[in-house]
Enzyme design. Structure first.
Site, PDB file in Angstrom:
ATOM      1  N   HIS A 276     -13.895  -1.130  -5.940  1.00  0.00           N
ATOM      2  CA  HIS A 276     -15.189  -0.535  -5.970  1.00  0.00           C
ATOM      3  C   HIS A 276     -14.751   0.978  -5.811  1.00  0.00           C
ATOM      4  O   HIS A 276     -15.695   2.101  -5.922  1.00  0.00           O
ATOM      5  CB  HIS A 276     -16.034  -0.768  -4.801  1.00  0.00           C
ATOM      6  CG  HIS A 276     -15.958  -0.499  -3.398  1.00  0.00           C
ATOM      7  ND1 HIS A 276     -16.727  -0.586  -2.498  1.00  0.00           N
ATOM      8  CD2 HIS A 276     -14.630  -0.109  -2.787  1.00  0.00           C
ATOM      9  CE1 HIS A 276     -16.287  -0.084  -1.338  1.00  0.00           C
ATOM     10  NE2 HIS A 276     -14.875   0.335  -1.369  1.00  0.00           N
TER      11      HIS A 276
ATOM     12  N   GLY B 146       4.231   1.334  -1.972  1.00  0.00           N
ATOM     13  CA  GLY B 146       4.260   1.493  -3.671  1.00  0.00           C
ATOM     14  C   GLY B 146       2.922   1.873  -3.882  1.00  0.00           C
ATOM     15  O   GLY B 146       1.706   2.147  -3.214  1.00  0.00           O
ATOM     16  N   ASP B 147       2.646   1.829  -5.205  1.00  0.00           N
ATOM     17  CA  ASP B 147       1.236   2.478  -5.983  1.00  0.00           C
ATOM     18  C   ASP B 147       0.696   1.506  -6.952  1.00  0.00           C
ATOM     19  O   ASP B 147       1.395   1.134  -7.934  1.00  0.00           O
ATOM     20  CB  ASP B 147       1.802   3.781  -6.721  1.00  0.00           C
ATOM     21  CG  ASP B 147       0.576   4.519  -7.293  1.00  0.00           C
ATOM     22  OD1 ASP B 147      -0.713   3.787  -7.276  1.00  0.00           O
ATOM     23  OD2 ASP B 147       0.668   5.544  -8.004  1.00  0.00           O
ATOM     24  N   PHE B 148      -0.499   0.820  -6.577  1.00  0.00           N
ATOM     25  CA  PHE B 148      -0.718  -0.007  -7.284  1.00  0.00           C
ATOM     26  C   PHE B 148      -1.318   0.443  -8.734  1.00  0.00           C
ATOM     27  O   PHE B 148      -1.671  -0.433  -9.691  1.00  0.00           O
ATOM     28  CB  PHE B 148      -2.056  -0.945  -6.558  1.00  0.00           C
ATOM     29  CG  PHE B 148      -3.034  -0.017  -6.168  1.00  0.00           C
ATOM     30  CD1 PHE B 148      -3.694   1.188  -6.852  1.00  0.00           C
ATOM     31  CD2 PHE B 148      -3.845  -0.457  -4.916  1.00  0.00           C
ATOM     32  CE1 PHE B 148      -4.938   1.619  -6.210  1.00  0.00           C
ATOM     33  CE2 PHE B 148      -4.805   0.298  -4.027  1.00  0.00           C
ATOM     34  CZ  PHE B 148      -5.310   1.203  -4.985  1.00  0.00           C
TER      35      PHE B 148
ATOM     36  N   ASP C   4       0.690  -1.160  -0.201  1.00  0.00           N
ATOM     37  CA  ASP C   4      -0.057   0.030   0.026  1.00  0.00           C
ATOM     38  C   ASP C   4       0.681   1.126   0.042  1.00  0.00           C
ATOM     39  O   ASP C   4       2.116   1.127  -0.029  1.00  0.00           O
ATOM     40  CB  ASP C   4      -0.862   0.159   1.187  1.00  0.00           C
ATOM     41  CG  ASP C   4      -2.302   0.646   0.736  1.00  0.00           C
ATOM     42  OD1 ASP C   4      -2.253   1.695   0.154  1.00  0.00           O
ATOM     43  OD2 ASP C   4      -3.195   0.247   1.584  1.00  0.00           O
TER      44      ASP C   4
END
Length: 358
Positions: free
Chosen positions: A261, A241-243, A215
């Site tokens: 969502h 990190g950045d998904f 995350d």
């Protein structure tokens, strides 16, 4: 006489149905008032100050430094909302629902209630009509930035958000580990897993598993404390990190809970494609989300549809049907292999998908 009795019975039923219909509209029209009452009570610490016993309104007013009559009226309103009960005139105790608004009880929902009754979240909802006309996220319009950027600049609010999401996840974390075969995997990667509430629940139930929690720095802020408290630090790797940019390699099960969502189809596909790049050929993707039926069923109210609107106005995402999830997965190189409801009386489903060979 029989005909008259039947006619009277029908009239009584019609009158009861008409009253119930009017009551439904009235409850909805007063809904914002109920939320404001709940929000004020949680911010003032009403439920924790009453605690496990009972307290007189005047005594509570002295403790709070509030006007006695107004305090009594607030407590009566909370009793009318079934969060308190008036055990004697002017004396109140918490109900089982009110107990969940104390910070010291298992399953507390206090942070969740505080977050969702904040005036902050009302800003996007005030522009709901604009959101319906344009399809755009109205939180951005109200505050000049997106919701997660707003949180990033406000650490205290971000911490409250993380606590609220942890409380929302706890119920799922308590039941999911026993209703899915996690034991066949070696390492589960929880993508966007926040403080690790769900991952911790899975690891507790399956001692042979290792975990990777992935995350942003803000999302992971409370995770070290959680895993240390539960004695799981040695079985978990925290990765920042950045998904939208990547997913970490090293797992054979990739988990997404309440992530999909939050985003539109394009961004969801980006997240899933990053996972597809690193998931091994025999690996699995597991999505935990509400799944809407093809049509709204009649009967009990379903808050999932309000959640769907909240996704529209606050973050730009949406709740989805099984067909929607299948289409998202297919666009990213996955095939849905099963869809399992999470019991009992839970809107969440486990959507299992496997990588489609290139």
């Amino acid at each position: 006489m029989a005909g008259t009795d039947s006619s009277n019975h029908n009239e009584t039923e019609q009158a009861a149905a008409a009253w119930e219909a009017r009551s439904t509209v009235a409850r909805l029209a007063f809904g914002q008032m109920a939320a404001q009452t709940l929000g004020a009570a949680t911010r003032m610490g009403i439920f924790e100050r009453i605690g496990a016993g009972e307290r007189a309104a005047d005594d509570l007013a002295r403790d709070l430094g509030t006007q006695p009559q107004a305090t009594h009226r607030l407590l009566r309103a909370l009793a009318g909302l079934q969060l308190l009960t008036e055990t004697a005139p002017g004396t109140f105790a918490t109900t089982p629902a009110g107990d969940l608004l104390r910070p010291d009880v298992p399953g507390t929902m206090l942070a969740l209630a505080r977050l969702f009754t904040r005036p902050l979240l009302q800003g996007g909802w005030d522009l709901l009509e604009e959101g319906i006309r344009t399809g755009r996220t109205t939180f951005d319009t109200a505050y000049g930035t997106d919701f997660f950027s707003y949180l990033k600049d406000r650490p205290e609010l971000s911490a409250e958000f993380n606590a609220a999401m942890s409380q929302a996840t706890r119920y799922v974390a308590d039941v999911v580990p026993a209703h899915y075969d996690f034991g066949r995997f070696g390492t589960v990667v929880d993508v966007g897993g926040g403080d690790g509430t769900l991952l911790a629940g899975i690891l507790r139930a399956h001692p042979g598993l290792r975990g990777i929690l992935y995350d942003t720095a803000e999302g992971l802020a409370q995770a070290p404390e959680r895993f240390a408290r539960e004695g799981l630090t040695g079985r978990v790797t925290l990765e920042t990190g950045d998904f939208f940019a990547s997913a970490p390699p090293g797992g054979d099960l990739y988990l997404l809970k309440s992530v999909i969502h939050d985003w539109d189809d394009e961004r969801c596909t980006t997240i899933l494609r990053h996972i597809r790049k690193v998931v091994p050929a025999g690996g699995t993707l597991l999505i935990a989300e509400p799944v809407l039926p093809p049509a709204v069923p009649a009967g009990e109210p379903d808050l999932t549809y309000l959640s769907d609107l909240n996704m529209l106005v606050t973050v730009g995402g949406r709740e989805r049907t099984a067909d929607d999830f299948a289409a998202l997965c297919a666009a990213a190189g996955f095939r849905v292999s099963s869809l399992t409801p999470v019991p009992p009386q839970n809107v969440f489903h486990l959507i299992e998908a496997v990588p489609v060979p290139d």
